[in-house]
Design an enzyme around this catalytic site. Structure first.
Site, PDB file in Angstrom:
ATOM      1  N   THR A 379       0.719  -0.809  -0.475  1.00 27.35           N
ATOM      2  CA  THR A 379       0.044  -0.198   0.011  1.00 27.35           C
ATOM      3  C   THR A 379       0.951   1.371   0.338  1.00 27.35           C
ATOM      4  OG1 THR A 379      -1.758  -1.711   0.675  1.00 27.35           O
ATOM      5  CG2 THR A 379      -1.754   0.808   1.333  1.00 27.35           C
ATOM      6  N   THR A 397      -3.948   2.149  -2.237  1.00 25.48           N
ATOM      7  CA  THR A 397      -3.668   1.105  -2.137  1.00 25.48           C
ATOM      8  C   THR A 397      -4.008  -0.069  -3.206  1.00 25.48           C
ATOM      9  OG1 THR A 397      -3.304  -1.227  -0.874  1.00 25.48           O
ATOM     10  CG2 THR A 397      -5.836  -0.599  -1.189  1.00 25.48           C
ATOM     11  N   ASN A 399      -3.156  -2.972  -2.835  1.00 20.73           N
ATOM     12  CA  ASN A 399      -3.020  -4.284  -2.065  1.00 20.73           C
ATOM     13  C   ASN A 399      -1.814  -4.974  -2.519  1.00 20.73           C
ATOM     14  OD1 ASN A 399      -4.042  -6.049  -0.244  1.00 20.73           O
ATOM     15  ND2 ASN A 399      -4.503  -7.974  -1.294  1.00 20.73           N
TER      16      ASN A 399
HETATM   17  N1  GLY Z   1      -4.767  -4.123   1.257  1.00 16.97           N
HETATM   18  C1  GLY Z   1      -4.629  -3.354   2.463  1.00 16.97           C
HETATM   19  C2  GLY Z   1      -5.501  -2.913   3.510  1.00 16.97           C
HETATM   20  O1  GLY Z   1      -6.320  -1.997   2.882  1.00 16.97           O
HETATM   21  O2  GLY Z   1      -5.150  -2.420   4.406  1.00 16.97           O
END
Ligand code: GLY
Length: 568
Positions: A379, A397, A399
């Protein structure tokens, strides 16, 4: 610390380029990385120096911190394709000069054709590859809607804010050694998971000093500049996303894109020893868990115990264990499930939760079902403060690193793999080893639970810190530690960001420590009964501190990447 990046050009050429350096424009072929700056008027810190500089340019043109945050995010979508994005989602937390605290949620949503068991095989076992790789892993991107929802608080026209990103995509920028390594490392996945050629793969390996040019992305950014939100969610770009889905057996449709909405939510605010913490509410678990952890430690003399003293670390670990256990049990998208947030942050509940805490003795997660924490936590975070007293913290992000590694063909941007942040099957860990229950089960239109924790600290209703970090499940504990490092242990911004970190997330019942974590600390924790595992670096925290007396800003960019601070 100041690094001069010499990108394989002759030193003479570099010096003449520097001699011609014009103020007020980006220099994408000979930039430097500033890790720590002090500034009088405005500062931006992010995962890439060019993105931070894009934000400062906007401040110098009369923009406020929200303008700068928008420009920095757009620039990150170009210069930091591993996590910066227009194909993902994020959260913005801000304190405005008029005293308002705001929280904008542009988290991705599950497509209308998504279903609870979509990543399970016929025997009910998770096929985790499907929620991580390629077309089926993507939620509906929220970032572009989030940028336009943020425009309500900006001053400059959007065309000015997107101009640096268009320049960087169209004319290119020079990549660093880390970026070259990262693109080379992901080459096979780009080839496997794309249906069309992408800007991220070339015949020869990437090396530091190469220029990354992204003409397809530049075209998409111009559509967004000219048509606004519709330049992404409708028309040509939407057609390209949907065509990509059809080529790769994804399920995102035109209706999904058109229906996507960013949501303005009530920021979480709570008091911590004379300071107000402003942070992100659900669907990020970050704010609720951060509040729980800070409430759990607040009644102990943790500051006097000292930075990374055995007592302080142990108390923080036990707070982390309890907050993450509650995260798994209760938290999910509040538009879909009833979450007892008030109870979770109620003083007597917190007292009960800490009843079993025994000083200097390891607690127990009371379960043998350990998840495997994976490394990819890509992120990204940016912080901004301006001369008018506005402060912004944005975490955004895809991800995983480069998200699904799938580019929307001919549109030039990477799509996220955020669907893995849902609980694919209750009790089965996701890529961060996080376990969830039905509160975070997949449903059409639902937002997957996040850990992102963009946070601002106020003193007397004026911002004194803006901070946040990437790091998947480690985000919340990194923000927690950074806050403790500053508010309790008195560390400088640079130290607070860069000192080695530890992390506990209930399951697996392990304390993770960074490679440079002091051996004495490890031994002290082991003697109390903790299982310790060394792992890779944790997060990339970006922090700005404002001295309320002098008004001076100090921005610290994390040592763990090419992160850079800029200011004026
Ligand atoms: N993809 C990481 C989060 O949103 O925590």
């Amino acid at each position: 610390m100041r690094f001069l990046l010499i990108f394989g050009v002759a030193l003479g050429g570099l010096l003449s380029a520097c001699a011609q350096r014009q103020p007020g424009v980006l220099h994408p072929y000979d930039y430097t990385i500033e890790k720590h700056i002090t500034a009088k008027k405005g500062a931006v810190v992010s995962a890439h120096p060019l993105a931070s500089q894009a934000g400062v340019l906007v401040l110098q043109q009369g923009g406020n911190a929200v303008d700068a945050a928008i420009a920095t995010q757009l620039a990150l979508a170009v210069v930091y394709p591993g996590a910066g994005n227009i194909g993902g989602g994020g959260f913005l937390v801000a304190h405005l000069r008029d005293g308002r605290n705001i929280a904008i949620d542009y988290r991705e949503t599950a497509p209308a054709k998504a279903s609870r068991d979509m990543y399970l095989d016929s025997a009910g076992n998770p096929i985790t590859r499907l929620s991580l790789d390629g077309h089926l892993a993507s939620g509906i991107p929220g970032t572009v809607a989030g940028l336009f929802a943020s425009m309500k608080y900006a001053k400059l026209p959007f065309s000015k804010l997107i101009a640096p990103a268009i320049q960087l995509a169209e004319k290119g920028f020079v990549i660093t050694e880390k970026e070259a390594e990262s693109l080379n490392h992901t080459r096979e996945e780009f080839l496997r998971l794309n249906t069309m050629p992408t800007a991220f793969v070339k015949d020869a390996p990437w090396k530091a000093g190469d220029t990354l040019v992204q003409p397809d992305l530049a075209h998409t950014l111009k559509l967004i500049r000219d048509k606004g939100k519709a330049g992404f969610y409708e028309g040509e770009t939407a057609d390209k996303i949907v065509a990509e889905m059809q080529r790769g057996h994804g399920i995102i449709t035109h209706e999904d894109l058109k229906n996507y909405k960013a949501v303005e939510r009530k920021a979480i605010t709570f008091q911590y020893k004379g300071q107000t913490i402003v942070t992100m509410p659900l669907p990020s678990s970050g704010g609720v868990c951060l509040q729980q952890m800070m409430m759990m430690v607040e009644n102990y003399p943790i500051g006097s115990w000292g930075f990374q003293s055995p007592q302080a670390m142990q108390l923080m670990i036990e707070a982390e264990r309890r907050a993450y256990a509650d995260r798994a049990a209760f938290l999910g998208d509040p538009d879909f499930v009833k979450v007892p947030v008030d109870k979770l942050v109620n003083k007597s509940y917190i007292r009960e939760r800490m009843a079993g805490y025994v000083p200097l003795k390891a607690g127990n997660s009371d379960s043998t079902k350990a998840g495997l924490a994976r490394e990819s936590e890509q992120t990204t975070h940016l912080s901004v403060m301006d001369a008018d007293g506005n402060a912004v913290a944005v975490t955004t992000t895809l991800n995983g690193h480069y998200g699904s590694r799938t580019v929307a063909g001919k549109a030039g941007f990477l799509l996220n793999n955020e669907m893995d942040d849902f609980s694919v099957k209750p009790g089965v860990p996701n890529m961060y080893g996080l376990i969830g229950t039905t509160a975070n089960a997949i449903a059409p239109g639902k937002r997957m639970l996040s850990s992102m924790t963009p946070t601002i600290v106020l003193k007397n209703n004026k911002p004194i810190y803006s901070l946040g970090t990437p790091g998947g499940s480690t985000i919340i504990t990194s923000v927690f530690q950074t806050l403790m490092n500053t508010l309790e242990f008195g560390l400088s911004p640079e130290e607070a960001v860069n000192k080695p970190k530890f992390h506990h997330q209930w399951l697996p019942d392990v304390v993770y420590v960074e490679p440079d974590f002091p051996e004495a600390g490890i031994q002290a924790l082991e003697q109390m009964g903790y299982k310790i595992e060394k792992r890779g670096f944790i997060g990339r925290t970006e922090l700005i501190k404002k001295d309320t007396k002098t008004g001076q800003l100090q921005a610290a960019a994390d040592k763990r990447g090419d992160d850079g601070a800029a200011g004026y």
